[in-house]
Design a protein around this motif. Structure first.
Motif, PDB file in Angstrom:
ATOM      1  N   ASP A 177       0.818  -1.211   0.000  1.00 34.09           N
ATOM      2  CA  ASP A 177       0.000   0.000   0.000  1.00 34.09           C
ATOM      3  C   ASP A 177       0.855   1.265   0.000  1.00 34.09           C
ATOM      4  O   ASP A 177       0.606   2.206  -0.756  1.00 34.09           O
ATOM      5  CB  ASP A 177      -0.929  -0.007   1.218  1.00 34.09           C
ATOM      6  N   GLY A 178       1.852   1.309   0.848  1.00 33.05           N
ATOM      7  CA  GLY A 178       2.723   2.479   0.890  1.00 33.05           C
ATOM      8  C   GLY A 178       3.969   2.335   0.054  1.00 33.05           C
ATOM      9  O   GLY A 178       4.718   3.308  -0.152  1.00 33.05           O
ATOM     10  N   LEU A 179       4.192   1.128  -0.449  1.00 36.16           N
ATOM     11  CA  LEU A 179       5.429   0.842  -1.179  1.00 36.16           C
ATOM     12  C   LEU A 179       5.370   1.251  -2.644  1.00 36.16           C
ATOM     13  O   LEU A 179       6.290   1.891  -3.163  1.00 36.16           O
ATOM     14  CB  LEU A 179       5.728  -0.650  -1.039  1.00 36.16           C
ATOM     15  N   LEU A 180       4.299   0.885  -3.317  1.00 41.31           N
ATOM     16  CA  LEU A 180       4.234   1.116  -4.767  1.00 41.31           C
ATOM     17  C   LEU A 180       4.265   2.593  -5.162  1.00 41.31           C
ATOM     18  O   LEU A 180       4.866   2.940  -6.185  1.00 41.31           O
ATOM     19  CB  LEU A 180       3.007   0.422  -5.344  1.00 41.31           C
ATOM     20  N   PRO A 181       3.613   3.503  -4.391  1.00 44.98           N
ATOM     21  CA  PRO A 181       3.767   4.922  -4.747  1.00 44.98           C
ATOM     22  C   PRO A 181       5.213   5.401  -4.694  1.00 44.98           C
ATOM     23  O   PRO A 181       5.604   6.288  -5.460  1.00 44.98           O
ATOM     24  CB  PRO A 181       2.909   5.629  -3.686  1.00 44.98           C
ATOM     25  N   LEU A 182       6.019   4.813  -3.805  1.00 44.76           N
ATOM     26  CA  LEU A 182       7.445   5.171  -3.765  1.00 44.76           C
ATOM     27  C   LEU A 182       8.148   4.723  -5.043  1.00 44.76           C
ATOM     28  O   LEU A 182       9.069   5.395  -5.518  1.00 44.76           O
ATOM     29  CB  LEU A 182       8.117   4.522  -2.552  1.00 44.76           C
ATOM     30  N   VAL A 183       7.710   3.591  -5.576  1.00 43.74           N
ATOM     31  CA  VAL A 183       8.259   3.107  -6.847  1.00 43.74           C
ATOM     32  C   VAL A 183       8.026   4.138  -7.943  1.00 43.74           C
ATOM     33  O   VAL A 183       8.930   4.485  -8.711  1.00 43.74           O
ATOM     34  CB  VAL A 183       7.606   1.763  -7.224  1.00 43.74           C
ATOM     35  N   GLU A 184       6.793   4.650  -7.993  1.00 45.63           N
ATOM     36  CA  GLU A 184       6.452   5.614  -9.029  1.00 45.63           C
ATOM     37  C   GLU A 184       7.158   6.947  -8.806  1.00 45.63           C
ATOM     38  O   GLU A 184       7.632   7.578  -9.761  1.00 45.63           O
ATOM     39  CB  GLU A 184       4.939   5.810  -9.046  1.00 45.63           C
ATOM     40  N   ASP A 185       7.250   7.373  -7.545  1.00 46.56           N
ATOM     41  CA  ASP A 185       7.883   8.662  -7.247  1.00 46.56           C
ATOM     42  C   ASP A 185       9.366   8.679  -7.578  1.00 46.56           C
ATOM     43  O   ASP A 185       9.935   9.736  -7.843  1.00 46.56           O
ATOM     44  CB  ASP A 185       7.700   9.012  -5.768  1.00 46.56           C
ATOM     45  N   PHE A 216      14.366  -0.989  -0.978  1.00 43.50           N
ATOM     46  CA  PHE A 216      13.176  -0.200  -0.669  1.00 43.50           C
ATOM     47  C   PHE A 216      13.283   0.605   0.613  1.00 43.50           C
ATOM     48  O   PHE A 216      12.684   1.670   0.729  1.00 43.50           O
ATOM     49  CB  PHE A 216      11.934  -1.095  -0.636  1.00 43.50           C
ATOM     50  N   ASN A 217      14.008   0.112   1.595  1.00 50.06           N
ATOM     51  CA  ASN A 217      14.156   0.905   2.815  1.00 50.06           C
ATOM     52  C   ASN A 217      14.849   2.231   2.540  1.00 50.06           C
ATOM     53  O   ASN A 217      14.596   3.236   3.202  1.00 50.06           O
ATOM     54  CB  ASN A 217      14.922   0.114   3.870  1.00 50.06           C
ATOM     55  N   ASP A 218      15.737   2.242   1.547  1.00 53.56           N
ATOM     56  CA  ASP A 218      16.401   3.496   1.163  1.00 53.56           C
ATOM     57  C   ASP A 218      15.393   4.466   0.557  1.00 53.56           C
ATOM     58  O   ASP A 218      15.478   5.684   0.775  1.00 53.56           O
ATOM     59  CB  ASP A 218      17.538   3.217   0.170  1.00 53.56           C
ATOM     60  N   LEU A 219      14.441   3.936  -0.203  1.00 55.68           N
ATOM     61  CA  LEU A 219      13.411   4.800  -0.774  1.00 55.68           C
ATOM     62  C   LEU A 219      12.527   5.386   0.315  1.00 55.68           C
ATOM     63  O   LEU A 219      12.129   6.556   0.238  1.00 55.68           O
ATOM     64  CB  LEU A 219      12.544   4.000  -1.755  1.00 55.68           C
ATOM     65  N   LEU A 220      12.225   4.582   1.343  1.00 51.11           N
ATOM     66  CA  LEU A 220      11.390   5.076   2.435  1.00 51.11           C
ATOM     67  C   LEU A 220      12.079   6.210   3.175  1.00 51.11           C
ATOM     68  O   LEU A 220      11.456   7.210   3.524  1.00 51.11           O
ATOM     69  CB  LEU A 220      11.069   3.941   3.412  1.00 51.11           C
ATOM     70  N   ASP A 249      10.085  -5.474   4.889  1.00 46.38           N
ATOM     71  CA  ASP A 249      10.842  -4.234   4.977  1.00 46.38           C
ATOM     72  C   ASP A 249      10.071  -3.260   5.865  1.00 46.38           C
ATOM     73  O   ASP A 249       8.867  -3.384   6.063  1.00 46.38           O
ATOM     74  CB  ASP A 249      11.021  -3.605   3.587  1.00 46.38           C
ATOM     75  N   ALA A 250      10.793  -2.256   6.345  1.00 47.75           N
ATOM     76  CA  ALA A 250      10.142  -1.229   7.163  1.00 47.75           C
ATOM     77  C   ALA A 250       9.033  -0.536   6.389  1.00 47.75           C
ATOM     78  O   ALA A 250       7.999  -0.170   6.956  1.00 47.75           O
ATOM     79  CB  ALA A 250      11.177  -0.218   7.645  1.00 47.75           C
ATOM     80  N   VAL A 251       9.211  -0.364   5.083  1.00 48.03           N
ATOM     81  CA  VAL A 251       8.203   0.299   4.275  1.00 48.03           C
ATOM     82  C   VAL A 251       6.908  -0.519   4.242  1.00 48.03           C
ATOM     83  O   VAL A 251       5.810   0.024   4.064  1.00 48.03           O
ATOM     84  CB  VAL A 251       8.728   0.547   2.842  1.00 48.03           C
ATOM     85  N   SER A 256      13.817  -1.223  14.413  1.00 45.84           N
ATOM     86  CA  SER A 256      15.037  -0.426  14.272  1.00 45.84           C
ATOM     87  C   SER A 256      15.095   0.249  12.909  1.00 45.84           C
ATOM     88  O   SER A 256      15.418   1.442  12.805  1.00 45.84           O
ATOM     89  CB  SER A 256      16.264  -1.323  14.471  1.00 45.84           C
ATOM     90  N   ASP A 257      14.772  -0.505  11.861  1.00 45.41           N
ATOM     91  CA  ASP A 257      14.781   0.066  10.511  1.00 45.41           C
ATOM     92  C   ASP A 257      13.708   1.139  10.379  1.00 45.41           C
ATOM     93  O   ASP A 257      13.932   2.184   9.744  1.00 45.41           O
ATOM     94  CB  ASP A 257      14.534  -1.032   9.464  1.00 45.41           C
ATOM     95  N   PHE A 258      12.538   0.896  10.968  1.00 51.27           N
ATOM     96  CA  PHE A 258      11.447   1.868  10.914  1.00 51.27           C
ATOM     97  C   PHE A 258      11.850   3.168  11.608  1.00 51.27           C
ATOM     98  O   PHE A 258      11.613   4.262  11.098  1.00 51.27           O
ATOM     99  CB  PHE A 258      10.207   1.272  11.576  1.00 51.27           C
ATOM    100  N   LYS A 259      12.452   3.045  12.765  1.00 51.09           N
ATOM    101  CA  LYS A 259      12.894   4.222  13.514  1.00 51.09           C
ATOM    102  C   LYS A 259      13.961   4.992  12.732  1.00 51.09           C
ATOM    103  O   LYS A 259      13.936   6.226  12.680  1.00 51.09           O
ATOM    104  CB  LYS A 259      13.441   3.798  14.871  1.00 51.09           C
ATOM    105  N   HIS A 260      14.861   4.260  12.098  1.00 46.31           N
ATOM    106  CA  HIS A 260      15.924   4.903  11.324  1.00 46.31           C
ATOM    107  C   HIS A 260      15.359   5.630  10.105  1.00 46.31           C
ATOM    108  O   HIS A 260      15.757   6.761   9.811  1.00 46.31           O
ATOM    109  CB  HIS A 260      16.938   3.846  10.878  1.00 46.31           C
ATOM    110  N   CYS A 261      14.403   4.977   9.427  1.00 48.01           N
ATOM    111  CA  CYS A 261      13.855   5.565   8.197  1.00 48.01           C
ATOM    112  C   CYS A 261      12.963   6.771   8.489  1.00 48.01           C
ATOM    113  O   CYS A 261      12.933   7.725   7.712  1.00 48.01           O
ATOM    114  CB  CYS A 261      13.056   4.516   7.425  1.00 48.01           C
TER     115      CYS A 261
END
Length: 488
Positions: free
Chosen positions: A128-136, A224-228, A267-269, A342-347
């Motif tokens: 749900d939140g991942l694919l828009p990041l792909v497009e962006d 993907f975590n880098d995109l988030l 992934d955190a995303v 941890s990844d969520f907090k970092h992102c």
């Protein structure tokens, strides 16, 4: 309906140490925080509002909620004992309804299995939140992996194809002789490659190598975590959903940008969509923010359970999330939980979460073993018939690998909490297409369902209505078998 006085399932609940609800934390915990519980809750709500102010794949977070009511059968047998189920498709929800409900055991089912005809509910939430990041970020190709009958791989393949993206799926093991279920969907919608188990064991290396191969010399690869992490400075809300990539982006002459999704979207995303779901369910006309809930979900990678727990934590809800472990040990799930947080907090740079976690040494998810543990992917005798009983009595299809485990636990907890305790909620994650693959693999188990289910209740006055779609002769045969008679 006949009230159930004692538990009828022998679920092995290992009461692992876990956190108390935020509202029940004592004064010692409150004194150790710099802001106090109320300020932390407000901070969490503000954070969630900001976090969810973005584009989404799903047009809205809405879902359907059913209520499952339990009663007894005089002559029940099989995995579910003498429990009979019925479904209320329009249950009373909202503030104050809990006090007016009868005391017969029941639980709610969040029907995320209805979100998409080919994509499992929890997979749709993770994407749900991942694919828009792909497009962006102008991604052209997506690389991911999974087992031969991976629901995640099928979800990625379908979702990418719907948006004009190319998916590259690495599936563990050998190509089956006949493609079916999720494997068939992955092949129809995506580009599938089968990988020997020895190579698949090193997932990160395998994914990176294949992504580099897809990108070529002129392309690039990103996780993907880098995109988030970068999305908090580049993401804007209000853009139209489901924007397709321009045709020239997929042309061979255009440099490819390849994004890697971990197995199971762990992934955190992938947590974002679950947090969005929690916010939706906590609205006053649904479960509200004050009610105590016990949420049950089957756990493959554990990402769905962690996302639910994190959403409840950030919003200050008294919701206990229980994950039924299917693919790892409790230590493995706890390790994955800590890694995701941890990844969520970092992102997201949400460091206030540390203040709350100090009082929760057991983590944010209550991990329990399945009633009948087994090697992941295996089906045991009687489970297919249990799925058939549930389907015929409620119109809800569960599968032996994932959602039956959650249904069993929700059934047990609803009996324990029947006398004024917490409300039990099962998140139905999907799994319909997986039944086709299982039928191919476990032919003997599915052979038994062709004659219908022996659950007619003709001795307790319930009658035959909606019990079977068999012709009259088949009904007669089954009744005689159950009575131990022979047809003349």
């Amino acid at each position: 309906m006949v009230s159930i006085a004692v538990p009828l399932l022998n679920m092995k609940l290992h009461r692992l140490p876990r956190h108390p609800p935020l509202s029940s934390l004592g004064n010692d915990f409150r004194s150790t925080t710099s802001q106090g519980v109320s300020e932390l809750k407000l901070c969490g709500e503000e954070f969630v509002t900001k976090l969810l102010d973005r584009r989404w794949t799903l047009l809205n977070p809405n879902t359907t909620i059913h209520q499952i009511k339990l009663s007894t059968m005089l002559h029940g047998n099989g995995l579910l004992g003498n429990i009979s189920f019925s479904s209320d498709t329009h249950p009373s929800l909202g503030h104050g309804t809990a006090d007016n409900c009868n005391q017969d055991p029941s639980f709610y089912v969040v029907r995320d299995d209805l979100l998409h005809p080919l994509v499992n509910g929890n997979k749709a939430r993770k994407l749900d939140g991942l694919l828009p990041l792909v497009e962006d970020h102008s991604v052209t190709d997506v690389v991911s992996c999974g087992g031969c009958q991976s629901a995640h791989a099928a979800a990625v393949a379908v979702s990418c194809a719907e948006r004009g993206l190319k998916s590259h799926l690495l599936l563990r093991g050998e190509r089956p002789e006949i493609l079916t279920g999720y494997n068939l969907i992955s092949t129809l919608y995506g580009n599938v490659k089968y990988v020997p188990r020895s190579l698949y064991a090193k997932r990160e290396e395998m994914l990176t190598r294949h992504a580099d191969l897809v990108a070529g010399n002129s392309g690039s690869v990103v996780w993907f975590n880098d995109l988030l992490e970068t999305s908090f400075t580049t993401q804007t809300s209000g853009k139209p959903n489901l924007v397709q990539i321009d045709a020239h982006m997929n042309a061979d002459s255009h440099p490819r940008k390849v994004a890697i999704i971990n197995e199971g979207a762990a992934d955190a995303v992938g947590l974002l969509g679950m947090i969005r779901l929690v916010q939706y369910l906590s609205q006053n006309h649904l479960f509200g923010k004050e009610r105590t809930l016990k949420i049950v979900v089957d756990a493959g990678t554990g990402t769905t359970a962690v996302g639910l727990g994190l959403g409840a934590l950030c919003l200050g809800l008294s919701w206990e999330v229980t994950g039924v472990m299917l693919a790892d040990t409790v230590d493995g799930y706890r390790k994955k939980e800590k890694c995701l947080i941890s990844d969520f907090k970092h992102c997201t740079a949400f460091h206030h979460i540390d203040h709350v976690l100090k009082g929760m040494d057991g983590g944010i998810v209550h991990w329990v073993e399945r009633d009948h543990p087994r090697k992941f992917g295996n089906v045991k005798k009687g489970e297919v018939e249990a799925c058939q009983q549930i389907a015929q009595q409620t119109g809800i299809l569960v599968d032996p690998i994932y959602t039956l485990a959650a249904w069993e636990l929700a059934t047990l907890l609803s009996q324990e909490e029947a006398k004024g305790g917490a409300k039990v909620v099962m998140l139905h994650t999907g799994g319909t297409l997986g039944m086709f693959g299982l039928a191919q693999r476990y032919k003997s188990y599915f052979h038994a369902v062709k004659d219908g289910l022996l659950n007619f209740d003709y001795l307790d006055g319930v009658g035959f209505e909606q019990k079977t779609n068999l012709p009259l002769l088949g009904i007669c045969e089954l009744i005689h078998r159950q009575l131990g008679l022979k047809m003349g």
